[in-house]
Each structure stands twice: as C-alpha cells, then as structure tokens.
Design an enzyme around this catalytic site. Structure first.
Site, PDB file in Angstrom:
ATOM      1  N   HIS A  55      -2.591   6.527   4.172  1.00  0.00           N
ATOM      2  CA  HIS A  55      -1.169   6.584   4.533  1.00  0.00           C
ATOM      3  C   HIS A  55      -0.587   7.924   4.072  1.00  0.00           C
ATOM      4  O   HIS A  55      -0.820   8.358   2.940  1.00  0.00           O
ATOM      5  CB  HIS A  55      -0.386   5.466   3.838  1.00  0.00           C
ATOM      6  CG  HIS A  55      -0.670   4.087   4.368  1.00  0.00           C
ATOM      7  ND1 HIS A  55      -1.466   3.840   5.455  1.00  0.00           N
ATOM      8  CD2 HIS A  55      -0.214   2.877   3.941  1.00  0.00           C
ATOM      9  CE1 HIS A  55      -1.497   2.532   5.683  1.00  0.00           C
ATOM     10  NE2 HIS A  55      -0.756   1.928   4.783  1.00  0.00           N
ATOM     11  N   CYS A  63       0.806  -1.231   0.000  1.00  0.00           N
ATOM     12  CA  CYS A  63       0.000   0.000   0.000  1.00  0.00           C
ATOM     13  C   CYS A  63       0.840   1.283   0.000  1.00  0.00           C
ATOM     14  O   CYS A  63       0.523   2.243  -0.699  1.00  0.00           O
ATOM     15  CB  CYS A  63      -0.967  -0.007   1.185  1.00  0.00           C
ATOM     16  SG  CYS A  63      -0.248  -0.645   2.699  1.00  0.00           S
TER      17      CYS A  63
END
Ligand code: NAP
Length: 347
Positions: free
Chosen positions: A240, A147
């Site tokens: 993130h 990710c």
C-alpha cells in the site's frame, strides 16, 4: 516450541502466515482451518497458493479443519485471518482457551481488546487482564490494526512524540491483495483505479488516534488529533502506498523530521524479537521513491519506507511525505506474529 493454528489459512493473509511461520524459531504450525469448503482436504489441495515462495513442505499434508475450537486441537495460539463477520462469532469462542492474535476488524475497537502495534503501543496489552476478568476467559484476543493504519501510525508515532500533531490527511493507493483472493475482479482493476474501499476510510480515521492514545485505569483516551482519509484501490499486487499530509503546531526542519523518522525504534527492537525489523521506518532520499514494487519487501516486508519528505507549500508548519508498507506482511500476518512474539516474551 509453541504449537499454533491458523484460522482462515487458505486466504491471502492465511498464506502469508504460513510463509512467515514456516521456519519460525518459537512457533510451530500444527493446525490449519478454513471454511467448510476446504475442511477435510490436505492443505495443498485446499489452497490456491498465490505467493512467489513454494508451499512449505511441513504444511502440505496438514488436513484443513473446520474453524471451530473443537476441531482446532492442541494449540496454544491461533492466528486469525478470517473475514470480519466470521471472526466476530468465532474469535470469542477460541479466546475462552486460546491466545487469539487477530487481523480481523471485528473486535479491534472493543474497549477491553488491545489494538496493538508492538513498536507503538505495547502498553495497551495491559488490557488483557481486564478482558479475561470481564469475560471469564482463560485466553484472550489481541488485534492488529487495519493494513493502511499500521503503516501510517508507524510513521506518526515518532512524529507524535516530538511534535504537536494537529491534523492528518492521508490518501491511500492500496494493493489488490488487500481485498483478499476473490476481492477485486481483474475487469474492475486492470487499466483502472477504484476510488472506494468499503469501510476502509472509517478504520483509517478512527484507529490512529486510538492506538496513539493513553491507557489509564483500563480506558484508552484517543490522541487529540483527527485524521481525514481517502482510500483507493490500484492495480498493484502487494504494497500500500499512502500520501500523508500532517499539520503540526511546531516549527520544524525537514532534516530533523527525517532524523526522527530514521531513529525510531520500539520495544520489539530492544527485545530483538525475531520478526522485528532493525529499522521500523526507512527514509529514502530519491525523488521517485518509495514505490511498492521496489520497496515493499524491505526488512522482509516489516519496515515502512518513507520518501519525498518535504514542507507543504500551502499551510505553515505542514509536512508531507509518501510511504509504502507491505499490506499482507507488516499490515497483516507479520503484524499478528510480532504481537504474538511480544506476548510470548512479556506476558
Ligand atoms: P481471503 O483471501 O478472502 O481469505 C479468507 C479466509 O477465510 C479463507 O481461508 C477462507 O476459507 C476463510 N473463510 C471464509 N469464510 C469462512 C467461514 N464461513 N468459516 C471459516 N473460514 C472461512 O481474505 P484475506 O485477505 O486473507 O483477509 C482475511 C482477514 O484479514 C480479513 O478480516 C481482512 O479484512 C483482514 N486483513 C486483510 C489484509 C490484506 O492485506 N489482505 C490486511 C489486513 C487485514 P476458504 O478458502 O475455505 O473459503
């Protein structure tokens, strides 16, 4: 419509698959699998649904089955959201007959398995033919990167095409959903930050040069720059954030760098794939953006938002910026779905 199954359908990424596929124009969810703990239950009873959206009506009554090809019936594509150790055993079995679009890290670095971001290296899908030949499979496995890697590489690609990237430093601030539903206990993360994520730094350092590498005669030669990563878990639910520092061999103007990032488009945009964001990279000018809560859902969570693009004050020809990417959408389920849409279109 192509019938699809989701492996690991009850987990964090599995739920995103369900949400993103609920109204998909090409793919219809007809099978859901999870562990033996969930098998035999209606999906609604098996999953602890954590998303803001409601469980789609069309999956509530699907009976969750064991994660085995003999149980997951009548599907052409399976999306895998399994833990890596389970995926390592199960995905090859599914690939004998199915297309497996996987999030798991188990097979990412195998030399005949494409590790693909559709905007960045769609040509690596050429490895599929070799994989099927090597392994005698009718199906195949295609993987999407970690990710944090995906968001980073979506910003590196346009820069790599224009400038001589020498080194990349990245410090990540990763959301708790990245660790799965049972991943980080609340007592460990509230009022806190955990400066270690198991095996994450290795992935963020290894995958970007590989994805940006050239595929020639069935072998990927990684790009010639190195990445140094420091990965941290923070008390954010989704999204993130990464502070990126790039050492470039060229002189550059900040405005030109922003223009290069803003203008970035790839094959999914050209083909107008259903899940493709119009702007893979969005550049913001405010000094306090991007922020995960405000920017993670840009273009349905499929864009990466960049801000604070500026020159580094210590080294010459360095640039630094901050990015936010949605880890379970662009960094996981959405990435696999875009891979499958591309495969559906070009293979
Ligand atoms: P998760 O929330 O822990 O979910 C795991 C899923 O796998 C659940 O559906 C679980 O089913 C199932 N499962 C567990 N053990 C199993 C077994 N022995 N056999 C069959 N199924 C089993 O994990 P996640 O965050 O969704 O992550 C899934 C995968 O995606 C991992 O490989 C992860 O590294 C990768 N990934 C995650 C993210 C992210 O942001 N979360 C991003 C990129 C990649 P039960 O409910 O029945 O236990």
């Amino acid at each position: 419509m192509v019938n699809v199954g989701i492996l690991g359908a009850t987990g964090m990424v599995g739920q995103r698959f369900i949400e993103l596929l609920a109204d998909h124009p090409e793919f219809e969810i007809t099978a859901l699998s999870a562990s033996k703990r969930s098998a035999g239950k209606r999906y609604e009873d098996a999953a602890t649904w954590y998303l803001d959206s409601k469980i789609p009506e069309n999956v509530k009554d699907i009976l969750v089955v064991d994660t085995d090809p003999s149980e997951v019936k009548g599907v052409e594509i399976v999306f895998s959201a399994l833990p890596a150790d389970i995926a390592a055993v199960v995905e090859p079995k599914f690939a004998e007959k199915h297309i497996v679009a996987s999030n798991a890290s188990a097979m990412r670095m195998e030399p005949d398995v494409p590790l693909v971001i559709p905007e960045v290296n769609p040509e690596h899908l050429d490895l599929v033919e070799m994989q099927q030949k090597n392994r005698g499979w009718d199906g195949f496995v295609v993987t999407n990167p970690n990710c944090s890697t995906i968001a980073l590489v979506m910003t590196l690609k346009p820069l790599y095409d224009q400038f001589d990237i020498k080194r990349v430093y990245v410090s990540t601030m990763q959301a708790v959903s990245g660790a799965g539903y049972d991943g980080v206990p609340s007592m460990a993360i509230i009022d806190n930050l955990v400066p270690f994520i198991g095996e994450e730094e290795d992935k963020v350092e290894t995958e970007p040069p590989y994805i940006l590498g050239d595929l020639e005669e069935g072998v990927v030669t990684p790009a010639q720059f190195k990445v140094s990563a420091s990965c941290h878990r923070v008390a954010v639910l989704d999204g993130h954030t990464e502070a990126v520092f790039i050492e470039m061999g060229d002189n550059f103007e900040i405005d030109y760098v922003k223009k290069v990032l803003r203008n970035f488009k790839g094959l999914p945009q050209k083909l107008e794939l259903y899940s493709a964001p119009k702007n893979p990279v969005i550049v913001r000018e405010e000094e306090n953006r991007p922020q995960p809560r405000m920017d993670r859902n840009e273009e349905n969570g499929m864009s990466v938002v960049v801000g604070r693009v500026r020159k580094d004050t210590v080294f010459d020809d360095n640039i630094k910026y901050v990015l936010v990417g949605h880890n379970t959408i662009r960094g996981a389920a959405g990435a696999s779905i875009l891979n499958a849409e591309l495969i559906n279109e070009i293979l």
